[in-house]
Design an enzyme around this catalytic site. Structure first.
Site, PDB file in Angstrom:
ATOM      1  N   GLY A 151       0.789  -1.225   0.000  1.00 47.66           N
ATOM      2  CA  GLY A 151       0.000   0.000   0.000  1.00 47.66           C
ATOM      3  C   GLY A 151       0.821   1.274   0.000  1.00 47.66           C
ATOM      4  N   ASP A 167      28.967   8.490  -7.790  1.00 52.83           N
ATOM      5  CA  ASP A 167      27.856   7.585  -8.145  1.00 52.83           C
ATOM      6  C   ASP A 167      28.301   6.118  -8.142  1.00 52.83           C
ATOM      7  OD1 ASP A 167      25.877   6.138  -9.481  1.00 52.83           O
ATOM      8  OD2 ASP A 167      25.944   7.347 -11.319  1.00 52.83           O
ATOM      9  N   HIS A 210      24.771   4.924 -16.041  1.00 49.26           N
ATOM     10  CA  HIS A 210      25.737   5.069 -14.946  1.00 49.26           C
ATOM     11  C   HIS A 210      27.094   4.472 -15.329  1.00 49.26           C
ATOM     12  CE1 HIS A 210      22.607   6.289 -12.053  1.00 49.26           C
ATOM     13  NE2 HIS A 210      21.834   5.472 -12.751  1.00 49.26           N
TER      14      HIS A 210
HETATM   15 ZN   LIG Z   1      19.874   8.503  -9.496  1.00 46.98          ZN
HETATM   16 ZN   LIG Z   2      19.629   9.597 -12.640  1.00 40.80          ZN
END
Ligand SMILES: [Zn+2]
Ligand SMILES: [Zn+2]
Length: 568
Positions: A58, A207, A381
């Site tokens: 939910g 990242d 990425h």
């Molecule tokens: Zn991201």
């Molecule tokens: Zn992104």
């Protein structure tokens, strides 16, 4: 050689310090958000959401805990938006309810983020401030430099924060695409310059999404080449291509391949139509106007002259592709004249939905091409070699991986050490940790601020761990409610106990079990009353215990048992 380590400490950073506080994104893919704090002022970098897991029934989305920012609402200078993916921008319309602030980002990022903020009626709580590639801007005490990077949405930024405590470089989401569709490459030259200046980069935040993936991530342009080949092979068939509505370079390449193979292009799905309009307006998307037609006009053309570009690459239940697969789409009826291309990778949590849609499309007779069967998608990425290349170029004094699940962060730290960062200077941090960067180096304070998951169901508030636990247990075990009506004076049963159940037992075995359960409750309450109990709490406890014991003995199940005592 860039100045590093000891030599950095001779610069004029005597008592200047910078705090970095991680509110989300370190330990999960999603809800990316961290804060820079200096001279009592706060700059927020990204404010994203996370999509819920299957064990969050939910829940619509998950937010960072904003307590830290709410407590410092007056100190917030603004939010830097590296790019407008939901895991970076989706939380803005929630944070804006509590804190008012300007948002800085590329014109495209702001345009993409704007819709959600407008839908929430919060545009008057912010100011959208567009930033150009390479621009340097002072935001409060923070000197910010916006550096172009390539990613799966155009016009994304890495940002260098030049502070009295030194320079912090945050890559944002990035890859090192040497042949990006728009020619706008990651500005490695500028990053190298910053690294070589006096002081260099003291802290690199990078990242980690693909830190486990060896090699280089292929260029986005490689998808264009595969699409052209695929489209040629599908001569005579209608093409339906699903991709992220924000992946405008993908949209561009699909449109180019379509036009090159003599097709008209129609855009379907609300966010696809919105984003395409915005992208054409700001010049990010270039499709000849006479090649774009309305979805209704495609019905007049032979299948081989049509390419539909739509939303739904994640199998989202109400998206265009899901409706087509379920044969519920108003305009597009899928059949054996169709080839459906899913030009995306399923985000964790969405795999089941995507696979269900692919199955349904096959049932409808269509052929389906996806990343598992052809080169119709590449990641946005950086993979291991790119990550090491960047770290080697930046040669940061300190390294903290961001944007990833725990294992991605661990692998990224290993890469950093391989790339020459001293082992003790590459550190895995998690949500809630805070860093202090000063002339002594970098200090990590674990769990410095609240950073738990904030579950949103509907439009408001935190569902909370307790509610989720209840929902999971109800989903797994069901519920049994027993209603006991007793005389207000004597405490004696007035009628037979009533039982209501959901998810405990199924007919036909139910009748006998429910009858037995009523008898067990009746016996227990009568016994209690005979012993002199007239306290309704005690009656309730007796009913609950008797019923729970009976259910466990007869079925070895543990539904939630809810006794209700009514006095008459
Ligand atoms: Zn991201
Ligand atoms: Zn992104």
């Amino acid at each position: 050689m860039p100045t590093r380590g000891g030599s950095t400490k001779t610069t004029t950073t005597t008592d200047a310090s910078l705090r970095v506080v991680f509110l989300g994104g370190l330990g999960e893919i999603g809800r990316n958000c961290f804060c820079l704090e200096s001279e009592g002022r706060v700059l927020v970098v990204d404010c994203g959401i996370m999509f819920p897991d299957v064990d969050m029934p939910g829940v619509d989305l998950v937010l960072p805990d904003f307590t830290y920012l709410r407590e410092r609402a007056d100190a917030v200078e603004g939010v830097v938006l590296t790019h407008a993916h939901e895991d970076h921008a989706g939380g803005l319309s929630f944070l804006l309810r509590d804190v008012s602030f300007p948002i800085y980002g590329s014109a495209l990022s702001l345009g993409l983020a704007q819709n959600r903020i407008a839908e929430a009626g919060l545009l008057d709580r912010t100011e959208l401030i567009p930033i150009a590639d390479g621009e340097r801007r002072r935001i409060g005490p923070f000197e910010c430099e916006f550096i172009p990077v390539t990613h799966s949405v155009p016009h994304a930024f890495a940002v260098a924060y030049h502070t009295p405590a030194g320079t912090v470089l945050h890559t944002g989401d990035f890859k090192l695409d040497l042949e990006p569709v728009d020619g706008r490459t990651t500005d490695l030259a500028r990053i190298g310059e910053i690294a070589r200046r006096d002081g260099g980069v003291r802290l690199l935040l990078s990242d980690s999404t693909n830190a486990e993936r060896p090699g280089f991530t292929p260029s986005e342009s490689s998808v264009g080449a595969s699409l052209r080949t695929l489209f040629r092979d599908c001569d005579g068939k209608r093409l339906i291509v699903a991709c992220f509505a924000s992946h405008l370079h993908r949209v561009q390449q699909v449109a180019q391949a379509a036009v090159a193979t003599g097709r008209k292009v129609a855009f379907v799905g609300r966010s696809m139509i919105q984003n395409v309009a915005l992208a054409r307006e700001v010049g990010v998307l270039d499709v000849p106007a006479d090649s774009v037609i309305d979805i209704d006009a495609t019905l007049q053309l032979p299948p081989g002259e049509v390419c539909i570009v739509c939303t739904g690459s994640q199998g989202e239940p109400m998206s265009a592709l899901s409706l087509m697969a379920a044969r519920e789409h108003q305009r597009v009826k899928v059949d054996d004249d169709d080839v459906v291309v899913i030009s995306a990778h399923a985000i964790p949590g969405n795999e089941t939905n995507v696979s269900r849609v692919i199955d349904a499309l096959h049932r409808a007779g269509a052929d389906v091409v996806h990343a598992g069967t052809a080169s119709v998608h590449v990641s946005g990425h950086a993979s291991q070699e790119e990550l090491k290349l960047l770290i080697g170029l930046v040669q940061p004094e300190w390294f903290v991986p961001v944007h990833g699940e725990y294992r991605h962060l661990v692998h990224h730290v290993r890469l950093a050490r391989q790339a020459g960062v001293p082992p003790e200077n590459a550190v895995v941090c998690e949500d809630g940790d805070a860093l202090t960067l000063d002339s002594d180096g970098l200090a990590v304070e674990r769990r410095a601020v609240p950073a738990g998951y904030l579950y949103v169901d509907g439009i408001v508030g935190d569902v909370g761990h307790g509610v989720l636990r209840d929902r999971r247990s109800l989903a797994e075990e069901g519920v049994v409610v027993v209603i006991v009506t007793v005389d207000a004076v004597t405490g004696e049963l007035v009628t037979e106990p009533e039982l209501v159940t959901r998810g405990w037992v199924h007919e036909p075995e139910a009748d006998e079990l429910i009858e037995g359960a009523r008898a067990a409750v009746r016996a227990s309450v009568e016994e209690a009353v005979a012993d002199g109990t007239v306290d309704f709490d005690a009656v309730r406890r007796h009913a609950r215990r008797a019923l729970g014991r009976y259910i466990n003995k007869r079925t070895r199940r543990r539904p939630a048992v809810i006794p209700v005592v009514v006095e008459v």
